[in-house]
Design a protein around this motif. Sequence first.
Motif, PDB file in Angstrom:
ATOM      1  N   ALA A   8      35.089   7.189   3.136  1.00 65.01           N
ATOM      2  CA  ALA A   8      33.864   7.710   3.746  1.00 65.01           C
ATOM      3  C   ALA A   8      33.079   8.570   2.760  1.00 65.01           C
ATOM      4  O   ALA A   8      31.843   8.580   2.775  1.00 65.01           O
ATOM      5  N   GLU A   9      33.785   9.282   1.908  1.00 59.98           N
ATOM      6  CA  GLU A   9      33.125  10.104   0.891  1.00 59.98           C
ATOM      7  C   GLU A   9      32.330   9.221  -0.070  1.00 59.98           C
ATOM      8  O   GLU A   9      31.197   9.551  -0.445  1.00 59.98           O
ATOM      9  N   ILE A  10      32.914   8.091  -0.451  1.00 59.71           N
ATOM     10  CA  ILE A  10      32.207   7.142  -1.319  1.00 59.71           C
ATOM     11  C   ILE A  10      30.977   6.594  -0.601  1.00 59.71           C
ATOM     12  O   ILE A  10      29.879   6.519  -1.169  1.00 59.71           O
ATOM     13  N   LEU A  11      31.153   6.227   0.662  1.00 63.93           N
ATOM     14  CA  LEU A  11      30.042   5.667   1.437  1.00 63.93           C
ATOM     15  C   LEU A  11      28.908   6.671   1.587  1.00 63.93           C
ATOM     16  O   LEU A  11      27.729   6.325   1.443  1.00 63.93           O
ATOM     17  N   ALA A  12      29.257   7.923   1.869  1.00 62.64           N
ATOM     18  CA  ALA A  12      28.234   8.953   2.045  1.00 62.64           C
ATOM     19  C   ALA A  12      27.514   9.258   0.736  1.00 62.64           C
ATOM     20  O   ALA A  12      26.346   9.650   0.738  1.00 62.64           O
TER      21      ALA A  12
ATOM     22  N   PRO B 161      23.293   7.127   8.553  1.00 57.77           N
ATOM     23  CA  PRO B 161      24.016   8.071   9.424  1.00 57.77           C
ATOM     24  C   PRO B 161      25.454   7.663   9.714  1.00 57.77           C
ATOM     25  O   PRO B 161      26.336   8.521   9.837  1.00 57.77           O
ATOM     26  N   ASP B 162      25.716   6.354   9.805  1.00 57.20           N
ATOM     27  CA  ASP B 162      27.077   5.892  10.101  1.00 57.20           C
ATOM     28  C   ASP B 162      28.079   6.378   9.058  1.00 57.20           C
ATOM     29  O   ASP B 162      29.239   6.663   9.382  1.00 57.20           O
ATOM     30  N   ASN B 163      27.639   6.454   7.799  1.00 53.42           N
ATOM     31  CA  ASN B 163      28.547   6.888   6.735  1.00 53.42           C
ATOM     32  C   ASN B 163      28.979   8.334   6.935  1.00 53.42           C
ATOM     33  O   ASN B 163      30.151   8.684   6.751  1.00 53.42           O
ATOM     34  N   HIS B 164      28.039   9.185   7.319  1.00 53.61           N
ATOM     35  CA  HIS B 164      28.370  10.591   7.564  1.00 53.61           C
ATOM     36  C   HIS B 164      29.201  10.744   8.840  1.00 53.61           C
ATOM     37  O   HIS B 164      30.046  11.644   8.935  1.00 53.61           O
TER      38      HIS B 164
ATOM     39  N   THR C 286      29.482  19.719   9.679  1.00 52.00           N
ATOM     40  CA  THR C 286      28.387  19.491   8.732  1.00 52.00           C
ATOM     41  C   THR C 286      28.076  18.003   8.604  1.00 52.00           C
ATOM     42  O   THR C 286      26.909  17.599   8.560  1.00 52.00           O
ATOM     43  N   SER C 287      29.115  17.180   8.565  1.00 52.14           N
ATOM     44  CA  SER C 287      28.908  15.732   8.438  1.00 52.14           C
ATOM     45  C   SER C 287      28.211  15.162   9.668  1.00 52.14           C
ATOM     46  O   SER C 287      27.306  14.327   9.550  1.00 52.14           O
TER      47      SER C 287
ATOM     48  N   VAL D  75      24.053   3.947  20.774  1.00 47.41           N
ATOM     49  CA  VAL D  75      25.500   4.128  20.932  1.00 47.41           C
ATOM     50  C   VAL D  75      26.026   5.073  19.853  1.00 47.41           C
ATOM     51  O   VAL D  75      26.788   6.008  20.135  1.00 47.41           O
ATOM     52  N   ILE D  76      25.607   4.838  18.607  1.00 53.66           N
ATOM     53  CA  ILE D  76      26.025   5.709  17.505  1.00 53.66           C
ATOM     54  C   ILE D  76      25.504   7.126  17.717  1.00 53.66           C
ATOM     55  O   ILE D  76      26.222   8.113  17.502  1.00 53.66           O
TER      56      ILE D  76
END
Length: 207
Positions: free
Chosen positions: A136-140, A147-150, A168-169, A182-183
């Motif tokens: 997830a850190e790589i994706l963000a 927003p999905d990554n965070h 924070t995320s 939904v997200i």
Amino acid sequence: MALPLAYDSALKKVSLDEDVSLSENKALNLEISQLNTLAKELLNTNSEIPPPPAKEFFTKNLSMMVRKMHESGVNSMRTSKFPEAAKQFTVALGLATARPKFESFQMTIPETLLCIIGRCDANLKNENYMDAYLDAEILATLGPNIPDNHFRKGMALLHLRQLQAAKTSFETALTFGPSNPVILREINKELEHVKHLIAEENGEDDD
């Protein structure tokens, strides 16, 4: 000043001299490793100049292999075989990142991200939260406006009990205005949840 390097003409590799300490020359050794990787891939092109990073030079057969392995991971997710799915996404990621370094990075990155997303979700489902966090850190980092990554990062941090970082995320995810209702609902729900947990830890009444 001459660098303490040696060249093996048979292997076509550069290395540090045998009497040089690796621990004292980590940065130089890393650069040598990167140089050897580029040199090897340049030699494999069988050309004095590598092809330009254009769409027509993109290895389509490898893309097909990545896609098939990714689909296998998706199918495993649908049947709740999360450990198997994580392995399949890892294999797909390995294929995607095995491309020659001279191929178009612009075309490689979407494949890579798709595989990381799948593996991150599989690890979250399988409760491998540290592995999920790393993905997830790589994706963000690579997709900071998604927003999905965070949200993924926040979920991993929440389960790792890094509550302030999770908060924070989730808040960062909301700043990018998720278009999927939904997200959006899930982010708001988890944000309220983590706020409640933080209040409990601080001995506060969050009503």
